[in-house]
Write an enzyme that holds these catalytic residues in place. Structure first.
Site: not given
Ligand code: GLU
Length: 502
Positions: A258-260
């Site tokens: 994911s981006k995080r």
């Protein structure tokens, strides 16, 4: 050994909508390898028709990332070529022309349904737990009627007229035949109301016009692959060989990154973005080697590959369609291998920018001498700052208590260092063995372990408890600088002794 293919024409067709990551790098690499192996052509095609998702910086980053990896293209927006333009935003009219051809062949139709109607339809289908698809309302319109409405300026899209009976079989090189019932395939939009073609039409048209023989692309396109088969067959074109590459999973192997999670990675000194890897001190050779093996293998045991090796050995038959977990520990391992594969001059050249960025004044002659003694120990190029920064610092910063040798008092350490100083004064710094033997003899004479004495000297000379081989480092630094540093260390030790007495 699998048979070599005749020259292929392959393309890497990214959409500049975000940062260039490992997955794109690998898709580009496999395409490149196939082209170079067969003496064919590797094209770069920019798929930028989605104006809403277009990110201007993305294209620059993409180009820089590909070049850094060493994946030069033969045809593309910047280098041109016989089948351009290679930027989809410059091909709007071409797609419209092909969409019209499909309408004439009764393989596509104008659709005037409003977004409101479509939203309502979708809601109803969801409530009834039916698949959400266009219901085909505008399929019924006569072409005459539709053209009249188009002429009057009524907003419309162009949809593919998917056959509602029977099935279609498409062939993926790795997965074999894939058969799908036509009634499960939507009447996908080919051209949006703003006149821009979507991927499904644009890519098929371009692959045909650009004479692409093999499509190596991400497996996110597997679900619409049957539609692509329909479109190509509606035109009656020759189908390229389709190869859908495995997906990358996060290191745990559970799901995509994911981006995080990507942001978190950077704090640990890793990244999934190619540009970051350059900054983090990874070699493009190592990135190439690592990603090549995420989804392809040669013989299950060879792990070191240069680009040239890969060009020779790559084969579609050894691609693995199963998802591959990103393994950064392996990546570090590959980076180490490729660092050790560099010539000394080349290593010095690559390390230099990292030293400069750390604010060090680099002496090139010294750097060439340093390169071989750190080569074995570097994992990333920027490790050189921590490992060898002391060569280029005027003043060393360290905690003076580190000068106290193992199991020794400050006074004993001071004495040992003073005697080392006197000894070193009488030596020339020409030969490693002479200096080393003299120091070892001194340690023995004083009843110390060589490690105890070298530990004190190491801090004095390098300011750090872990360093490249000490005597070699001393020879590279040169006698003057070593004597000065030992003198400085003696002062610090004296200070310690005095403060402990008072
Ligand atoms: N523009 C598409 C993407 O970035 C390319 C897919 C393809 O290679 O055909 O996903």
């Amino acid at each position: 050994m699998t048979e070599k293919l005749p020259p292929v024409r392959v393309r890497f067709a990214p959409s500049p909508t975000g940062r260039t990551h490992l997955g794109s790098g690998r898709t580009a690499l496999y395409n490149y390898l196939l082209a170079r192996q067969t003496g064919g052509q590797f094209l770069l095609r920019i798929e930028d028709t989605d104006q809403k998702r277009y990110v201007p910086e993305a294209e620059q980053e993409l180009i820089e990332s590909l070049r850094w990896l060493g994946l030069e293209w033969d045809e593309g927006p910047d280098v041109g070529g016989p089948y351009g333009p290679y930027r989809q935003s410059e091909r709007k009219e071409i797609y419209l022309e092909y969409a019209r051809q499909l309408i004439e062949k009764d393989k596509a139709y104008y659709c005037f349904c409003s977004p409101q109607r479509l939203a309502h339809l979708r809601e109803q289908q969801m409530q009834a737990k039916q698949p959400t698809m266009y219901d085909g309302l505008c399929r019924q319109l006569t072409l005459e009627d539709a053209l009249r409405r188009v002429k009057q300026g009524e907003p419309h899209v162009i949809r593919f007229k998917t056959p509602k009976e029977g099935s279609i079989t498409v062939r993926d090189y790795l997965r074999g035949d894939i058969t799908v019932e036509n009634r499960t395939i939507d009447d996908y939009i080919l051209v949006k109301s703003d006149g821009w073609a979507l991927y499904h039409l644009a890519a098929m048209v371009d692959d045909h016009l650009m004479r692409i023989t093999h499509v190596l692309r991400s497996s996110e396109w597997l679900s619409t692959f049957p539609l692509h088969g329909h479109i190509i067959r509606a035109f009656g074109w020759q189908e390229p060989v389709f190869v859908h590459l495995s997906v990358f999973l996060k290191p745990s192997g559970k799901g995509k990154m994911s981006k995080r999670e990507s942001a978190q990675l950077l704090q640990d000194g890793y990244s999934i973005f190619i540009k970051d890897l350059e900054q983090l001190g990874y070699l493009p050779e190592a990135v190439v080697n690592w990603i090549a093996l995420m989804g392809w293998s040669y013989d299950d045991k060879t792990e070191f590959f240069t680009m040239q090796d890969l060009i020779e050995k790559f084969s579609l038959d050894h691609l693995n369609p199963s998802p591959a977990a990103i393994n950064f520990t392996k990546f570090d391992h590959f980076n180490g291998l490729h660092i050790r594969h560099l010539t000394v001059d080349e290593l010095a050249r690559r390390v230099k920018p990292f030293l400069l960025k750390a604010g060090l004044r680099v002496d090139d002659t010294k750097l060439i001498q340093i390169a071989p003694i750190i080569q074995e120990r570097l994992v990333t190029l920027d490790d050189a700052v921590e490992m060898a920064g002391f060569f280029f610092r005027q003043q060393l910063e360290y905690d003076p208590t580190l000068l106290i040798g193992k199991n020794l008092s400050a006074t004993e350490s001071l004495k040992a260092l003073q005697e080392s100083y006197d000894l070193l004064c009488n030596l020339t710094f020409d030969e490693k063995e002479t200096v080393e033997t003299a120091l070892r003899n001194l340690a023995e004479h004083k009843g110390l372990k060589a490690g105890q004495l070298f530990g004190i000297l190491r801090i004095a000379v390098t300011g750090q408890s872990v360093s490249p081989p000490l005597i070699e480092s001393m020879l590279i630094l040169g006698k003057d600088q070593v004597m000065q540093r030992v003198q400085d260390a003696l002062k610090r030790l004296e200070g310690l002794v005095q403060s402990s007495v008072s």
